[in-house]
Design an enzyme around this catalytic site. Sequence first.
Site, PDB file in Angstrom:
ATOM      1  N   LYS A  73       0.809  -1.272   0.108  1.00  0.00           N
ATOM      2  CA  LYS A  73       0.072   0.150   0.046  1.00  0.00           C
ATOM      3  C   LYS A  73       0.635   1.036   0.023  1.00  0.00           C
ATOM      4  CE  LYS A  73      -0.249  -0.264   4.939  1.00  0.00           C
ATOM      5  NZ  LYS A  73      -1.018  -0.477   6.392  1.00  0.00           N
TER       6      LYS A  73
ATOM      7  N   TYR B  13      13.872  31.212   2.984  1.00  0.00           N
ATOM      8  CA  TYR B  13      12.759  31.914   3.416  1.00  0.00           C
ATOM      9  C   TYR B  13      12.769  32.324   4.964  1.00  0.00           C
ATOM     10  CZ  TYR B  13      10.470  30.395  -0.977  1.00  0.00           C
ATOM     11  OH  TYR B  13       9.865  30.283  -2.152  1.00  0.00           O
TER      12      TYR B  13
ATOM     13  N   MET C 269       9.562  23.984  -1.238  1.00  0.00           N
ATOM     14  CA  MET C 269       8.722  23.012  -2.072  1.00  0.00           C
ATOM     15  C   MET C 269       9.576  21.972  -2.819  1.00  0.00           C
ATOM     16  SD  MET C 269       5.505  23.545  -4.187  1.00  0.00           S
ATOM     17  CE  MET C 269       4.266  24.149  -3.114  1.00  0.00           C
TER      18      MET C 269
HETATM   19  C1  LIG Z   1      -0.352  -1.263   6.970  1.00  0.00           C
HETATM   20  C2  LIG Z   1      -0.947  -2.578   7.504  1.00  0.00           C
HETATM   21  C3  LIG Z   1      -0.080  -3.731   7.639  1.00  0.00           C
HETATM   22  C4  LIG Z   1       1.340  -3.741   7.578  1.00  0.00           C
HETATM   23  O1  LIG Z   1       2.069  -3.091   8.777  1.00  0.00           O
HETATM   24  P1  LIG Z   1       3.581  -3.032   9.038  1.00  0.00           P
HETATM   25  O2  LIG Z   1       3.674  -2.611  10.520  1.00  0.00           O
HETATM   26  O3  LIG Z   1       4.078  -2.045   7.924  1.00  0.00           O
HETATM   27  O4  LIG Z   1       4.142  -4.473   8.623  1.00  0.00           O
HETATM   28  C5  LIG Z   1      -0.860  -5.062   8.088  1.00  0.00           C
HETATM   29  N1  LIG Z   1      -2.082  -4.880   8.325  1.00  0.00           N
HETATM   30  C6  LIG Z   1      -2.914  -3.914   8.072  1.00  0.00           C
HETATM   31  C7  LIG Z   1      -4.288  -4.171   8.386  1.00  0.00           C
HETATM   32  C8  LIG Z   1      -2.291  -2.788   7.734  1.00  0.00           C
HETATM   33  O5  LIG Z   1      -3.101  -1.648   7.570  1.00  0.00           O
END
Ligand SMILES: *Cc1c(COP(=O)(O)O)cnc(C)c1O
Length: 376
Positions: A40, A269, A317
């Site tokens: 993800k 800045y 940025m």
């Molecule tokens: C992101 C996520 C993971 C992975 O977590 P890590 O700590 O990065 O291994 C596992 N399960 C769920 C439900 C998550 O949202």
Amino acid sequence: MNGNEKGRAWIELNTRHLHHNAKQLQKLLPDRCSLMPAVKADAYGHGAVPVAEELQKLGIRNYCVASAPEGAELRQAGIRGQILILGYTDPADFDLLREFNLTQTIVDENYGKALGSYGRKLPVHVGIDTGMHRLGVPFSHTDSIKTMWDYKNLRITGLYSHLCTSDGLTSEDRSYVRLQEKRFQDTVKMLRAEGRNGFSTHLQGSYGILNGDVLTGSYDLARVGIALYGVLSEPSEELEQRYDLKPVLSLKARIACVRELEAGEGAGYGLAWHTDSRRKIAAVTLGYADGYPRTLSNRGHALVRGIRVPVVGRVCMDQLLLDVTQVPDVRSGDEAVFIGRSKKLCIRAEDVAAEAGTISNEILSALGKRLRRMAV
Ligand SMILES: *Cc1c(COP(=O)(O)O)cnc(C)c1O
């Protein structure tokens, strides 16, 4: 027009380290338990497609993502196997689940009903809330959990829960992990006793593996994220010594120009930094739009020609300034390393996170689309 891959700011992926970490983590799990990498958030900023392509080479056949578009991106790149969406998908997007053969999490009872009445067959995993109180059908609602098997259009291929204190070492944290595991196991047992089988189970994320000595059961899948990338959420000497994980990602940028300032001049800045003596500063092609946190203004560090130098002034940025007074022969076109190695020195994602007051997961997953990602 893509330009030179290393022309501005970029990410290098060490695929050997990714393979190494996958093997190390697999060794910590029983043989029957397969890794289900969390790819993800663009594989925690590493690039979901290149990472998943490497993992396919290792025979990994299960993945998890946060959203349907993330799953669709992997399918469009030719990734096979099961892709589980851990989060909510709006009913208006259920067509995406079908089109890309994505497995949806049932996030609560009503959501199960909505998925069940979509009208087409869908693979799903039932989420069980064993105490985190984020997603899942509450473990105590046993009738609602059983009802999920009554929706003829739902093909239930998994049952899972998520631990919320597995990264903690206090006795409270550890006993809460035990409590969550017991609730999960009781749910599994209850369903099996009712003759509901044919689903895989999963409970652990990275810390459920790294601190896995509290768990008593074994599961079919392990949703490993941060550890697969060779990174801990926070620095921990103990875990670093216990496990041999190697960071996959390096973050680098170019020095655009170098100039000398007299004592008492300000830079950037708000003139938020002032020289107290003659200094040499470098403008670097990396900024907060690339995911380098603005909170690291006057705080962060980089490596230039093997020397550790401070970020000075406010992070902009698209650019930031480094005090490179200590670096002999520094010049335009030199590399500045923000995460990774330069000669004998190394800055880890954990170090950047600690300086920014957050966890490495946030630093990595915020790394922007503008950065080029390349395997080395
Ligand atoms: C992101 C996520 C993971 C992975 O977590 P890590 O700590 O990065 O291994 C596992 N399960 C769920 C439900 C998550 O949202």
